[in-house]
Design an enzyme around this catalytic site. Structure first.
Site, PDB file in Angstrom:
ATOM      1  CG  HIS A 206       1.917  -7.853 -13.183  1.00 52.92           C
ATOM      2  ND1 HIS A 206       2.398  -9.048 -13.681  1.00 52.92           N
ATOM      3  CD2 HIS A 206       0.951  -7.445 -14.046  1.00 52.92           C
ATOM      4  CE1 HIS A 206       1.748  -9.348 -14.799  1.00 52.92           C
ATOM      5  NE2 HIS A 206       0.869  -8.388 -15.048  1.00 52.92           N
ATOM      6  CD  GLU A 207       2.872  -2.636  -5.900  1.00 51.33           C
ATOM      7  OE1 GLU A 207       3.848  -2.010  -6.312  1.00 51.33           O
ATOM      8  OE2 GLU A 207       2.952  -3.477  -4.968  1.00 51.33           O
TER       9      GLU A 207
ATOM     10  CD  GLU B 174      12.495  -0.038  -5.243  1.00 51.11           C
ATOM     11  OE1 GLU B 174      12.239   1.162  -5.347  1.00 51.11           O
ATOM     12  OE2 GLU B 174      11.679  -0.853  -4.758  1.00 51.11           O
TER      13      GLU B 174
ATOM     14  CD  GLU C  38      10.141   4.053  -4.679  1.00 54.64           C
ATOM     15  OE1 GLU C  38       9.179   3.921  -5.432  1.00 54.64           O
ATOM     16  OE2 GLU C  38      10.505   3.168  -3.886  1.00 54.64           O
TER      17      GLU C  38
ATOM     18  CG  HIS D 124      10.645  -1.793  -8.252  1.00 51.17           C
ATOM     19  ND1 HIS D 124      10.862  -0.468  -8.005  1.00 51.17           N
ATOM     20  CD2 HIS D 124      11.325  -2.082  -9.392  1.00 51.17           C
ATOM     21  CE1 HIS D 124      11.624   0.043  -8.951  1.00 51.17           C
ATOM     22  NE2 HIS D 124      11.911  -0.916  -9.817  1.00 51.17           N
ATOM     23  CD  GLU D 125       8.356  -2.211  -3.794  1.00 52.60           C
ATOM     24  OE1 GLU D 125       7.676  -2.825  -4.628  1.00 52.60           O
ATOM     25  OE2 GLU D 125       8.820  -1.070  -3.984  1.00 52.60           O
TER      26      GLU D 125
ATOM     27  CD  GLU E 274      11.889   0.399  -1.001  1.00 58.53           C
ATOM     28  OE1 GLU E 274      11.210   1.388  -0.685  1.00 58.53           O
ATOM     29  OE2 GLU E 274      11.520  -0.434  -1.849  1.00 58.53           O
TER      30      GLU E 274
HETATM   31  C1  NOJ Z   1       7.137   1.014  -5.508  1.00 59.04           C
HETATM   32  C2  NOJ Z   1       8.075   1.017  -6.668  1.00 59.04           C
HETATM   33  O1  NOJ Z   1       9.408   1.091  -6.230  1.00 59.04           O
HETATM   34  C3  NOJ Z   1       7.707   2.176  -7.554  1.00 59.04           C
HETATM   35  O2  NOJ Z   1       8.638   2.292  -8.617  1.00 59.04           O
HETATM   36  C4  NOJ Z   1       6.304   1.998  -8.051  1.00 59.04           C
HETATM   37  O3  NOJ Z   1       5.941   3.142  -8.788  1.00 59.04           O
HETATM   38  C5  NOJ Z   1       5.318   1.829  -6.893  1.00 59.04           C
HETATM   39  N1  NOJ Z   1       5.784   0.839  -5.989  1.00 59.04           N
HETATM   40  C6  NOJ Z   1       3.943   1.420  -7.379  1.00 59.04           C
HETATM   41  O4  NOJ Z   1       3.995   0.117  -7.887  1.00 59.04           O
HETATM   42 CA    CA Z   2      10.208   0.791  -3.755  1.00 65.54          CA
END
Ligand code: NOJ
Ligand code: CA
Length: 674
Positions: A376-377, A474, A480, A455-456, A173
């Site tokens: 799922h974060e 991503e 963001e 993502h990540e 990023e």
């Molecule tokens: C980073 C992600 O790119 C974003 O879309 C997300 O809202 C946040 N992490 C929280 O999970």
């Molecule tokens: Ca991100």
């Protein structure tokens, strides 16, 4: 060299190098690209239209348990093959992909040491790939401590590169840099560059499975060496005694836009392993998301909690009313309170916050034809996630959730695993462990007919062909950053992405912010684009799932422009990049897979420009109504971002359209048959 190749699969004596050296060449089907392997030094070189584009470059590996693969090897046998076939994609930029290439496989052996191995080359008209195949060596393990593959660029001072640093704290990023090639330090792939004569190349890899990512490390000027991302113990890749590498790839084109019209990476991946994937559904989704980035809502519990049953129902109503397939909800599960990006160990993926009722919202959505998009974060704590993965995916499957956005927010080198001795280890997001973890998640999800949007992530290497439920990811600076990034994405960013990050595959950029300056035009954090450019992103930045990212109330202010987002599809019968220069501007035309409609997206960096587009991509002999959304005469991302002209014209394939693009402006067009 071409002469030797024309004579057939013979060992050719390359007398200018040494009498004992053997060389073998293989050309692309159109004859423009030629790769030559020299076994004396164990090097390869590449010519494009008779000019050297990759100078003689080393091949090889260093191992912990064995001597290196390098010079001193001899070719002992080789075989050739030619392929010319088409295959179908379940979803994508185009329905049918042409795979036309010439293959050369060469087995090499050292007179007095192991391992013997095979180098396999595939030459296409748009570039090439090669990989190493090392068979079992009678060893229980073989650890790779270095890869010696190089890509040598002779004219590095006169060549321009567009790149992001590898092994940085912010993973992928980062803002792209434009420098002379010899100023590159350590770069991620896809690594795009232009030679002094205008030939554009991009180095990347395909089918990254059970291996570490290849980062490019510039050694002496112009010598880009594979620098495999290591494990926390320093080993680059751990194997059970044998391995096949991902394909090392080089895209080659006469112009920047030529890089975009290429299926090289997909062609080097294995066919779909999942069978019937009709359950993988492209489409648009809204979500409880942007509010958290604007800080008007929170992921964690409390008065600003976004993921409530009530809010979700409102978003489902919004999606149903406008024809969007899904609603993403972030912050529904426990673990977000406090500094969530440092607390990956406490996320619980089956326990909702008390104000969120999973059964109720999914039932409400089902009645309205809208799916909940799961979230799922993990904050990069993969041991915590893997321990719960089966139950978490089962829970979503039980409630009809068929797509999950996953997240791995943790600094580069800070993904967490607990090892066999209970000790916490910190790993890179693009090392072998994480490469395997990401694919494991996709495979586990596939068992339950769930698609994954990472993502990540690990960078894309075309695995969507093999696992079509890996629906997007991503892996670059997304929207963001416009809410809180320092700095936010500058105007050139989305003109840079198509030629760099997007060469690897779809991106979940999350376009469509309509309130471009939430904190005022002068605030640092705002979207640095015009409204028309936000619409163009839906066509330019390909993804089979596209977010309708802004708050529903922000769309109310521009209902006519919103119509384009309602209309634009996310799955295409065909895609053609028409014009563009890296980091400056780009124009794409795409044909809807489910109707006769065509769409066009054009966008520019901070430089206003006018592009004239021939409409000869439209079928001849038919009239189309072109619904244009373009920058108005006063449009400028800084001062007049909302100045948009929405108009209709009747056109045919014989027409040209001139589109004036404002500073950081764009144009979006829908063509419907009259
Ligand atoms: C980073 C992600 O790119 C974003 O879309 C997300 O809202 C946040 N992490 C929280 O999970
Ligand atoms: Ca991100």
């Amino acid at each position: 060299m071409r002469l030797y190749h024309a004579l057939g699969p013979l060992f050719a004596v390359f007398s200018t190098l040494s009498l004992s050296a053997a060389t073998l060449s293989v050309t692309s089907p159109d004859g423009n690209i030629e790769l030559t392997l020299d076994d004396q030094a164990l090097t390869y070189q590449v010519q494009f239209r008779g000019n050297q584009v990759i100078a003689p470059s080393a091949l090889g590996f260093r191992f912990l348990q064995l001597p290196a693969i390098g010079s001193g090897y001899k070719m002992i046998e080789h075989s050739r093959n030619s392929v010319n076939q088409r295959w179908q994609q379940p979803w994508g930029e185009r329905e049918t992909v042409l795979d036309q290439h010439n293959e050369l496989a060469v087995t090499l052996q050292h007179p007095d040491r192991k391992p013997a191995f095979t180098l396999r080359f595939k030459l296409f008209n748009d570039g090439l790939g090669f990989r190493y195949e090392v068979p079992p060596q009678g060893l229980a393990k073989l650890d790779i401590i270095d890869e010696l593959t190089e890509f040598r660029i002779s004219d590095s001072r006169q060549s321009t590169a567009w790149w992001i640093p590898g092994r940085g704290w912010n993973r992928y990023e980062m803002l792209y840099r434009t420098t002379a090639l010899n100023e590159v330090d350590r770069a991620h792939t896809p690594f795009t560059f232009k030679l002094p004569d205008g030939v554009h190349l991009s180095i990347h890899e395909a089918a990254l499975v059970d291996f570490a990512a290849m980062v490019l490390d510039q050694q002496r000027d112009g010598v880009l060496k594979s620098d495999l991302t290591p494990w926390s113990d320093g080993i680059r890749v751990k194997t059970n005694g044998s391995f096949t590498t991902p394909w090392r790839t080089v895209q080659i084109a006469d112009s920047a836009v030529g890089l975009l019209n290429s299926d090289l990476i997909l062609n080097l991946n294995e066919p779909n392993k999942l069978g019937d994937v009709s359950w993988v559904k492209p489409g648009k989704y809204a979500g409880i998301w942007w509010g958290m980035h604007l800080e008007t809502q929170s992921w964690g519990s409390g008065p600003k909690h976004g993921a409530t049953t009530e809010n979700t129902k409102q978003y489902i109503d919004f999606a149903a009313k406008n024809g969007f397939a899904g609603v993403l909800v972030e912050g529904w599960n426990t673990g977000w309170d406090g500094e969530w990006f440092l607390n990956g160990a406490v996320f619980n993926f089956t326990q909702s916050y008390p104000d969120f009722d999973l059964a109720a919202v999914t039932a409400y959505g089902a009645a309205k034809g809208v799916k909940l998009v799961g979230h799922h974060e993990t904050s990069g704590h993969i041991s915590n996630y893997e321990a719960q993965m089966g139950a978490a995916y089962d829970l979503y499957a039980k409630h009809g959730v068929s797509q999950i956005k996953t997240g791995y927010v943790a600094d580069g080198g800070q993904a967490t695993r607990i090892d066999e001795n209970g000790i916490e280890r910190k790993e890179w997001h693009d090392g072998q462990l994480m490469v395997n973890h990401y694919l494991h998640s996709v495979q586990e999800a596939a068992k339950r007919q769930i698609s994954i949007n990472t993502h990540e992530p690990i960078k894309d290497t075309g695995l969507r062909r093999t696992y079509p439920n890996w629906i997007s990811r991503e892996g670059a600076r997304g929207q963001e950053y416009n809410a809180w990034g320092s700095p936010p994405n500058p105007p050139e960013h989305t003109a840079m992405l198509p030629f760099t990050r997007m060469l690897s595959g779809p991106m979940d950029y999350t376009p469509g912010i309509f309130n471009l300056a939430y904190n005022g035009l002068d605030a640092e954090n705002r979207v640095q684009s015009t409204l028309a450019k936000e619409l163009a992103l839906y066509v330019v930045l390909y993804s089979p799932i596209q977010m309708v990212a802004d708050l529903p109330e922000h769309y109310d202010a521009h209902p006519k422009a919103f119509q384009f987002i309602k209309d634009v599809p996310t799955d295409w019968a065909e895609s053609i990049a028409l014009q563009g220069e890296v980091g400056d501007f780009v124009v794409f035309a795409r044909q809807d897979k489910h109707s006769d409609d065509w769409y066009l997206g054009a966008l520019t960096d901070e430089q206003p420009r006018s592009v004239t587009v021939k409409l000869d991509f439209l079928p001849a002999g038919k009239r189309f109504s072109a619904q244009l959304y373009r920058d108005g005469a006063d449009a400028d991302w800084r001062t007049q971002p909302y100045d948009i002209i929405i108009e209709q014209q009747s056109v045919t394939a014989n027409d040209r359209l001139t589109l004036p693009l404002a500073s950081s402006g764009g144009a979006a067009i829908r063509f419907t048959a009259e």
